[in-house]
Design a protein around this motif. Structure first.
Motif, PDB file in Angstrom:
ATOM      1  N   ILE A  12       0.845  -1.199   0.000  1.00  0.00           N
ATOM      2  CA  ILE A  12       0.000   0.000   0.000  1.00  0.00           C
ATOM      3  C   ILE A  12       0.883   1.253   0.000  1.00  0.00           C
ATOM      4  O   ILE A  12       0.699   2.155  -0.814  1.00  0.00           O
ATOM      5  CB  ILE A  12      -0.959   0.001   1.210  1.00  0.00           C
ATOM      6  CG1 ILE A  12      -2.014  -1.098   1.033  1.00  0.00           C
ATOM      7  CG2 ILE A  12      -1.621   1.373   1.378  1.00  0.00           C
ATOM      8  CD1 ILE A  12      -2.875  -1.347   2.267  1.00  0.00           C
ATOM      9  N   GLY A  15       2.874   1.538  -3.331  1.00  0.00           N
ATOM     10  CA  GLY A  15       1.982   1.911  -4.424  1.00  0.00           C
ATOM     11  C   GLY A  15       1.597   3.370  -4.384  1.00  0.00           C
ATOM     12  O   GLY A  15       1.608   4.070  -5.400  1.00  0.00           O
ATOM     13  N   ARG A  16       1.300   3.846  -3.193  1.00  0.00           N
ATOM     14  CA  ARG A  16       0.938   5.262  -3.027  1.00  0.00           C
ATOM     15  C   ARG A  16       2.113   6.165  -3.391  1.00  0.00           C
ATOM     16  O   ARG A  16       1.958   7.144  -4.123  1.00  0.00           O
ATOM     17  CB  ARG A  16       0.500   5.508  -1.572  1.00  0.00           C
ATOM     18  CG  ARG A  16       0.177   6.959  -1.280  1.00  0.00           C
ATOM     19  CD  ARG A  16      -0.199   7.181   0.175  1.00  0.00           C
ATOM     20  NE  ARG A  16       0.796   6.763   1.135  1.00  0.00           N
ATOM     21  CZ  ARG A  16       1.931   7.419   1.399  1.00  0.00           C
ATOM     22  NH1 ARG A  16       2.235   8.529   0.747  1.00  0.00           N
ATOM     23  NH2 ARG A  16       2.768   6.972   2.319  1.00  0.00           N
ATOM     24  N   LEU A  19       2.889   6.474  -7.082  1.00  0.00           N
ATOM     25  CA  LEU A  19       1.950   7.355  -7.773  1.00  0.00           C
ATOM     26  C   LEU A  19       2.156   8.824  -7.398  1.00  0.00           C
ATOM     27  O   LEU A  19       1.483   9.697  -7.939  1.00  0.00           O
ATOM     28  CB  LEU A  19       0.507   6.940  -7.464  1.00  0.00           C
ATOM     29  CG  LEU A  19       0.071   5.602  -8.045  1.00  0.00           C
ATOM     30  CD1 LEU A  19      -1.314   5.224  -7.506  1.00  0.00           C
ATOM     31  CD2 LEU A  19       0.078   5.641  -9.562  1.00  0.00           C
ATOM     32  N   ALA A  26      -4.349  10.248  -1.439  1.00  0.00           N
ATOM     33  CA  ALA A  26      -4.767   8.864  -1.665  1.00  0.00           C
ATOM     34  C   ALA A  26      -6.100   8.595  -0.978  1.00  0.00           C
ATOM     35  O   ALA A  26      -6.996   7.963  -1.558  1.00  0.00           O
ATOM     36  CB  ALA A  26      -3.700   7.896  -1.167  1.00  0.00           C
ATOM     37  N   SER A  30      -9.687   7.603  -2.763  1.00  0.00           N
ATOM     38  CA  SER A  30     -10.307   6.318  -2.415  1.00  0.00           C
ATOM     39  C   SER A  30     -11.653   6.467  -1.717  1.00  0.00           C
ATOM     40  O   SER A  30     -12.415   5.510  -1.651  1.00  0.00           O
ATOM     41  CB  SER A  30      -9.375   5.520  -1.503  1.00  0.00           C
ATOM     42  OG  SER A  30      -9.276   6.135  -0.227  1.00  0.00           O
ATOM     43  N   THR A  58      -7.651   2.709  -6.075  1.00  0.00           N
ATOM     44  CA  THR A  58      -6.883   3.956  -6.028  1.00  0.00           C
ATOM     45  C   THR A  58      -5.457   3.754  -6.523  1.00  0.00           C
ATOM     46  O   THR A  58      -4.917   4.590  -7.245  1.00  0.00           O
ATOM     47  CB  THR A  58      -6.866   4.514  -4.591  1.00  0.00           C
ATOM     48  OG1 THR A  58      -8.207   4.791  -4.196  1.00  0.00           O
ATOM     49  CG2 THR A  58      -6.037   5.780  -4.489  1.00  0.00           C
ATOM     50  N   LEU A  59      -4.862   2.624  -6.154  1.00  0.00           N
ATOM     51  CA  LEU A  59      -3.474   2.365  -6.499  1.00  0.00           C
ATOM     52  C   LEU A  59      -3.314   1.675  -7.859  1.00  0.00           C
ATOM     53  O   LEU A  59      -2.196   1.428  -8.298  1.00  0.00           O
ATOM     54  CB  LEU A  59      -2.806   1.510  -5.413  1.00  0.00           C
ATOM     55  CG  LEU A  59      -2.799   2.127  -4.011  1.00  0.00           C
ATOM     56  CD1 LEU A  59      -2.125   1.178  -3.025  1.00  0.00           C
ATOM     57  CD2 LEU A  59      -2.121   3.495  -4.014  1.00  0.00           C
TER      58      LEU A  59
END
Length: 112
Positions: A12, A15-16, A19, A26, A30, A58-59
């Motif tokens: 998580i 991935g955040r 981006l 985030a 989401s 989101t990711l």
């Protein structure tokens, strides 16, 4: 189903960050609150299925990838020319699409 919490938290967060999102952005995308996102990402709260679905969307990944519970992720291989072409992004995208397809199949089957 066993979830590797440390792996989920890492995926998580990574991935955040990949981006270019901070937790506030985030969370906003989401539909979760920033404090909720923070608690999930820090491991202080175990994410519910709905939260995992929102975070995965989101990711741009799948719930199976985030939780480490994807049967499909290990079975995908891409046949391609091997003249220096990196196929990892194609494999990742294919795994993502297959995981999403399998998730929809499970949801559809449970609604019958």
């Amino acid at each position: 189903m066993t979830i590797d919490a440390a792996r989920q938290i890492t995926r998580i967060r990574t991935g955040r960050e990949l981006l270019g999102l901070d937790q506030r952005n985030a969370a906003e995308i989401s539909g979760l609150s920033q404090p909720m996102w923070s608690r999930i990402e820090s491991g202080k709260k175990v994410a519910s299925l709905g939260e995992i679905l929102a975070i995965a969307e989101t990711l741009g990944t799948t719930p199976g990838y985030l939780t480490g519970n994807s049967d499909l992720m290990k079975r995908v291989a891409v046949a391609a020319r091997t003249d220096g072409v990196d196929t990892s992004s194609v494999e990742d995208r294919l795994r993502h699409l297959m995981e999403v397809d399998a998730l929809f199949d499970r949801i559809e089957a449970s609604n019958r």
